[in-house]
Write a protein that holds these residues in place. Sequence first.
Motif, PDB file in Angstrom:
ATOM      1  N   SER B 141      41.211  53.749  -0.604  1.00 32.84           N
ATOM      2  CA  SER B 141      42.501  53.651  -1.303  1.00 32.84           C
ATOM      3  C   SER B 141      42.762  54.811  -2.252  1.00 32.84           C
ATOM      4  CB  SER B 141      42.600  52.309  -2.046  1.00 32.84           C
ATOM      5  OG  SER B 141      42.428  51.236  -1.130  1.00 32.84           O
ATOM      6  N   THR B 327      36.131  52.552  -5.586  1.00 31.84           N
ATOM      7  CA  THR B 327      37.547  52.903  -5.660  1.00 31.84           C
ATOM      8  C   THR B 327      37.712  53.930  -6.780  1.00 31.84           C
ATOM      9  OG1 THR B 327      38.305  51.336  -7.351  1.00 31.84           O
ATOM     10  CG2 THR B 327      38.067  50.493  -5.094  1.00 31.84           C
ATOM     11  N   VAL B 328      38.912  54.397  -6.956  1.00 25.69           N
ATOM     12  CA  VAL B 328      39.187  55.376  -8.019  1.00 25.69           C
ATOM     13  C   VAL B 328      38.800  54.845  -9.396  1.00 25.69           C
ATOM     14  CG1 VAL B 328      41.020  56.533  -6.738  1.00 25.69           C
ATOM     15  CG2 VAL B 328      41.606  54.595  -8.218  1.00 25.69           C
ATOM     16  N   PHE B 329      38.729  53.512  -9.536  1.00 29.96           N
ATOM     17  CA  PHE B 329      38.350  52.931 -10.828  1.00 29.96           C
ATOM     18  C   PHE B 329      36.878  53.170 -11.159  1.00 29.96           C
ATOM     19  CE2 PHE B 329      41.710  49.411 -10.072  1.00 29.96           C
ATOM     20  CZ  PHE B 329      42.713  50.240 -10.549  1.00 29.96           C
ATOM     21  N   ASP B 330      36.080  53.332 -10.112  1.00 24.02           N
ATOM     22  CA  ASP B 330      34.628  53.392 -10.301  1.00 24.02           C
ATOM     23  C   ASP B 330      34.101  54.810 -10.464  1.00 24.02           C
ATOM     24  OD1 ASP B 330      34.528  50.570  -9.738  1.00 24.02           O
ATOM     25  OD2 ASP B 330      34.832  51.087  -7.631  1.00 24.02           O
TER      26      ASP B 330
END
Lengths: 349, 349
Positions: B141, B327-330
Motif C-alpha cells: 500500500s 506498511t508506511v506506518f512501520d
Amino acid sequence: MEKAGVICYNVVANLVWEALFLSIRIGILGYGNLGRGVECAIKQNNDMVLTAVFTRRPPETVSILSEGVKVYKVEELISHKDEIDVLILCGGSAKDLPVQTPEYAAHFNVVDSFDTHAKIPEHFAAVDGAAKKGGKVAIISCGWDPGLFSINRLYAGAVLPEGKDYTFWGKGVSQGHSDAIRRVEGVLDGKQYTIPVEAALESVRNAENPDLTTRQKHIRECFVVAAEGADKAKIEETIKNMPHYFDEYDTTVHFITMEELKRDHSGIPHGGFVIRAGKTGWNGENTHVIEYSLKLDSNPEFTSSVIVAYARAAYRLASEGQKGCKTVFDIAPAYLSPMSGEELRAKLL
Amino acid sequence: MEKAGVICYNVVANLVWEALFLSIRIGILGYGNLGRGVECAIKQNNDMVLTAVFTRRPPETVSILSEGVKVYKVEELISHKDEIDVLILCGGSAKDLPVQTPEYAAHFNVVDSFDTHAKIPEHFAAVDGAAKKGGKVAIISCGWDPGLFSINRLYAGAVLPEGKDYTFWGKGVSQGHSDAIRRVEGVLDGKQYTIPVEAALESVRNAENPDLTTRQKHIRECFVVAAEGADKAKIEETIKNMPHYFDEYDTTVHFITMEELKRDHSGIPHGGFVIRAGKTGWNGENTHVIEYSLKLDSNPEFTSSVIVAYARAAYRLASEGQKGCKTVFDIAPAYLSPMSGEELRAKLL
C-alpha cells in the motif's frame, strides 16, 4: 456481599493496573511555556500521566495546573527515577539542553526540543554516548522545526529526488528577534513577526524553483513600545540595521502603546511551509508539488504536543530494549500513535 | 604500464562493485503506467538499477525505455530471484495484487501499491504470512493514498489528539469513474475529474471542523464524447444517477469532441489535501491547523516515485534481517533517503 467485594476488588485492581502499568509516567524538567504545554498535552493523551514537575526555582513558587501533582527541586530528580518512564526536558537550546540532555539521558528515557540546527550533530553525539551508557532511549530535536518540517523535507526529497525544497516560517512571533528589539535603547517592549513573502511562496508553489535571497523569502514586522521622549527615528534605524537579525531583511517598524501591545500582540502564534517541487518522467516531463503547512495559535503548545507524541515513542522503543539517541528521522510513524498496528491499518491507511 | 594497469583495474573493479553490490537491483512486474513510472523513478535514483521487467504479455510486444534491460515472461520471474533485491509489483489492486503480492513475497522482497482501503487488513495478513515464511520483507500500500496521505493522517492525529482530520481528493482524474462513464450506452470515450468543494476546504482550514456530507466534500466533472446520433440528455441523466459513482455527488457533464478530449484531457493529474485542525491548552483555548497537499501532473508517476523510495527501505530492512509485511506506518523516514543518518541530521533536521 462476597460477589460485590470481588467486583469492587476488580475495579480497584484495574485502576491500580492502569495507573501503575499501562500509563506512561512522564516527568517534566523546566516549567516555562514549553513545560506548561507538555502538561496540557499529557492531559489530552489517555495513556499518559504526569508524575512530577522539576524546577530550578523554589518549588513553592511554581504553581502548576495538574491537581495532586508535586513540584520538586531539580536536585531531587534522580531520586525519582523509578517513578518516571520518560523525562521531558523543557529547557532552552542555548544553555540548558546541551548540558541537561546528556546528563539525564544517562538515567532516564528523555525527549528534548533542541533546535539549534547547526549544533544538532554535536548534541546528538553527546546524548547518544550518554544514553547508550545508561541503556536509555533519548529523542532529540522534537517539535515542528526541527521536527515535523524536517520529516516533510525528508519524505519529499526521497520521493522527488529531482527537485528543490523550500522552508518558509511564519506568520509568527520570533522570540529571538523580539528579544533583540527589547535590547535597543529607548525600547520598553516589542514583538517581532516573521512573514513569508507572498510572491516567493507563489513562485515556489508554481514549481518555478526560484533562487531566493534571504530578503526575498521573509519580511520582518516589528511592534515597538518606545519610552517616553525616546528618539523613535533612531530606534527604527537601529532595529532595521541590526546585523544578522534585521539587516538582510525588509523590516517595518510600528510604534504602538503598551496597552496595544498587550491587547493585540500577547499571543505566540507561528507556523510556516515546507514546499518541494520536483520532476518525474523519462525526460522530467511531469511536475509535482508537495506542500506541508502549519498555522499555529501557540508555538510552545504545538511544540509540546509533538514532544509528547515522541515521548510515547521513547517509551515504546525503550520497552523493546532499544538504546541511544534518535531523531524524528529514526522513528516509524506508528510509534507515535496510541492505536495498535491493526487499528492504524484499518482506520488510517 | 604496470601503474596504468593497476589504475584501470581499480576503475573497473569500482564499476563492478557499484553495479553488483552497491546498487539496489530492482525487478518490475507489470509494465503499464505504473511500471513505466517505476522505470523512470529508478533512473532518478543513483543507488538503484533496473534488472529486468516481467510481463504477462508476449515480451517481444513490450517496448521499455531502459537500454540494455530485458523483458521476460512472468513465468521466468522465479528463476531470476538471485538477480533481484526488490521486486516491485505494478499490477492492479482488484485482481492482480491480492494474488501476486503473497505469491512473490515468499521469494522476493516486494513493494506494492495495493489501494483498496477496506481490504488492506486482509491483504496485510496474506502477505505477512507469505513474507515471514519466505524470510522476506514486503511493503504494501505504498503511494500517496494509501501512503503519504496516510502518514500525514497519523502524524497529525498523534500530535493533535483533540481534533478532526479531513481528506480531500483532486482536482484529478478518477480512473474508476472515467471507466464507469465509458460503459454508458452511446459514450465513445470520457474523462472524470474529482474536485474538492472550495467552501468545504475553507471551512476545514478555518478549523470549523464541519460535518460534511459526501456531496459537500467533492464535485464530479465529466467530459464525454458521445457517439453520433446518441441521446445526450439520456447519457447525462444516466451518468448523474449512476449509483455509488455519481448519485451522491453534484455532477456536471460536458459533451466534447474526440479531438478536444485528446487535446485537453489526455493527462492523468491528481492530488488532494489532508487537513487536521485541533485544539491544545488546558481548556482547548488554542487552535492549530496542519495541512498537507499534493498537486500532481501524473498520478502514476508520482505513485511510482513513492514506491521506489520504499523499495530502498525494503532493501535496507531486509539487509538488517527483518521479515514480514510492513506498511508506511512501520517504516522510519530515514530508510527512504539515500543519505546517511549523519547527513540527514546535518542537512535536513
